[in-house]
Design a protein around this motif. Sequence first.
Motif, mmCIF file in Angstrom:
data_model
loop_
_atom_site.group_PDB
_atom_site.id
_atom_site.type_symbol
_atom_site.label_atom_id
_atom_site.label_comp_id
_atom_site.label_asym_id
_atom_site.label_seq_id
_atom_site.Cartn_x
_atom_site.Cartn_y
_atom_site.Cartn_z
ATOM 1 N N SER A 1 0.975 -1.254 -0.123
ATOM 2 C CA SER A 1 -0.006 -0.024 -0.135
ATOM 3 C C SER A 1 1.105 1.081 0.632
ATOM 4 C CB SER A 1 -1.077 0.257 1.636
ATOM 5 O OG SER A 1 0.055 0.637 2.584
ATOM 6 N N ARG A 2 0.061 2.329 -0.345
ATOM 7 C CA ARG A 2 0.924 3.987 -0.802
ATOM 8 C C ARG A 2 -0.111 4.869 -0.218
ATOM 9 N NH1 ARG A 2 0.538 2.383 -6.574
ATOM 10 N NH2 ARG A 2 -0.984 1.499 -5.052
ATOM 11 N N PRO B 1 -1.076 2.339 4.670
ATOM 12 C CA PRO B 1 0.582 2.540 5.287
ATOM 13 C C PRO B 1 -0.215 2.970 6.402
ATOM 14 C CG PRO B 1 0.361 3.784 3.520
ATOM 15 C CD PRO B 1 -0.552 2.843 3.073
ATOM 16 N N LYS C 1 7.257 -3.801 3.308
ATOM 17 C CA LYS C 1 6.650 -2.811 2.444
ATOM 18 C C LYS C 1 7.450 -2.771 1.692
ATOM 19 C CE LYS C 1 5.845 2.719 2.519
ATOM 20 N NZ LYS C 1 5.036 2.390 2.609
ATOM 21 N N GLU D 1 8.172 -0.695 -2.298
ATOM 22 C CA GLU D 1 7.588 0.003 -2.433
ATOM 23 C C GLU D 1 8.529 0.094 -4.078
ATOM 24 O OE1 GLU D 1 8.515 3.683 0.016
ATOM 25 O OE2 GLU D 1 9.684 2.114 1.072
ATOM 26 N N ASP E 1 6.843 5.016 -1.769
ATOM 27 C CA ASP E 1 5.537 6.027 -1.933
ATOM 28 C C ASP E 1 6.071 7.290 -1.934
ATOM 29 O OD1 ASP E 1 3.462 7.203 -0.166
ATOM 30 O OD2 ASP E 1 3.464 4.544 1.478
ATOM 31 N N ASP E 2 4.777 7.561 -2.442
ATOM 32 C CA ASP E 2 4.356 8.822 -3.126
ATOM 33 C C ASP E 2 4.999 10.158 -2.165
ATOM 34 O OD1 ASP E 2 3.716 8.155 -5.587
ATOM 35 O OD2 ASP E 2 1.316 8.972 -5.191
ATOM 36 N N ARG F 1 7.014 10.159 0.463
ATOM 37 C CA ARG F 1 8.444 10.664 0.740
ATOM 38 C C ARG F 1 9.005 11.634 0.310
ATOM 39 N NH1 ARG F 1 11.616 7.051 2.841
ATOM 40 N NH2 ARG F 1 11.510 4.293 2.010
ATOM 41 N N PHE G 1 5.383 11.441 5.332
ATOM 42 C CA PHE G 1 5.864 9.318 5.344
ATOM 43 C C PHE G 1 6.015 9.098 6.576
ATOM 44 C CE2 PHE G 1 9.276 6.203 5.008
ATOM 45 C CZ PHE G 1 8.316 5.902 3.947
ATOM 46 N N ASN H 1 4.892 4.911 8.752
ATOM 47 C CA ASN H 1 5.669 4.213 8.267
ATOM 48 C C ASN H 1 6.709 3.212 9.627
ATOM 49 O OD1 ASN H 1 5.347 3.349 5.559
ATOM 50 N ND2 ASN H 1 4.837 5.571 5.271
ATOM 51 N N SER I 1 11.488 -1.856 4.228
ATOM 52 C CA SER I 1 10.692 -1.332 3.155
ATOM 53 C C SER I 1 12.430 -1.978 2.382
ATOM 54 C CB SER I 1 11.570 0.031 3.068
ATOM 55 O OG SER I 1 11.849 0.800 1.817
#
Length: 389
Positions: free
Chosen positions: A23-24, A29, A44, A46, A51-52, A54, A68, A72, A77
């Motif tokens: 998920s993002r 998250p 996670k 990615e 992730d957007d 970030r 983020f 998280n 990651s």
Amino acid sequence: MSTQPPRAPGSPPLSGLVVADLSRVLAGPYCTMLLADLGARVIKIESPSGDDTRAWIPPERNGEGTYFLSVNRNKQSIALDFSDAADLATAKQIVARADVVVENFKVGGLKKFGLDYASLSGNRPELIYASITGFGSADGADLPGYDLIAQAVSGIMDLTGQALGEPTKVGVALVDVITGLHALSGVLAAVYARDATGKGDHIQVDLLSSALSGLVNQTAAYVTGGVVPRRMGNAHPSLYPYEPFPARDKDIVIAVGNDGQFSRLCHVLGTPQLALDTRFATMSARNGNRQVLRELLCERLATRDAQHWFEALSEAQVPAAPILTVAEGVNFAESLGLDPVVETGGAGRRIPTIRHPVSFARASVDYSKAPPRLDEDRVAVLDWLGSGR
């Protein structure tokens, strides 16, 4: 599926559970961070760009977006490109070891990679698979799943703001948060059921359904009572007094929920006769005479500062509060002994975050790992896959 040994006394309650987090942004998250706080191993997965959130800067902390960082912690990651055969194989290995998959791709977006529920569940009947969408998997499948869109179409924006002002979004992505909590409850229910039946489940939760559920009394007003709620600013449709009032220096919120509280409010204000006045003696009467009552309350509140009234009303057990900034709210929680801020991570990189809201008498909550940098845990995840642990 992971092998879950008996949980050691005092350990996090989900120790041994493995979650593949596909998920993002926020709803997914947030759900998986809460699972990680409770002891689950959350990996996670990615994209190579991450992730957007970030890149959602400002605000930031040492170049990392605080958005983020907020959802998280406690995760590992690994960056994988599903269009690359080797990376896709690694993703499938992680999923094969997972008890739970959480994803919020576009409806059908994972099918071409063989990572959708139908592709995985045939050989994994015990798999718990949570899909988070904006508007379900039927006629709303193609609608963009953003919190602001859900606030707009659910009625939340129409209910928020001043009565004669414009519709206004809530000051946080509330629908995403509610959806993440619903996803969490679904995952926990499925884990409980699987312990009894050995069978997993496909959990589906969407932003619009979560928003309508989260509107509680307001949606009930319509579907149960046939009343379309209207925007009322800070007022409440069923309770009075229940809004901010101006004291001598600034506003104070007063939230009276029953007749006893109203009587105590009147005594603190030095107007005990108002509690006996038939115009105000009951909640229904107060609702019908709001403007007159407000003028009388404001007249008394204007004689002292908000802090005086807060202390006096609190002592009399009348719900009241000053209107604080976010910073002041965190500090207020600290003053109550709630310890709202916890640091995550080791000596090399410690990140302050907001404490998990649930505490346990016989278990612990984990804050051991800071929100990961992109692909930070590749080696650890690959070692875990190779070890078979």
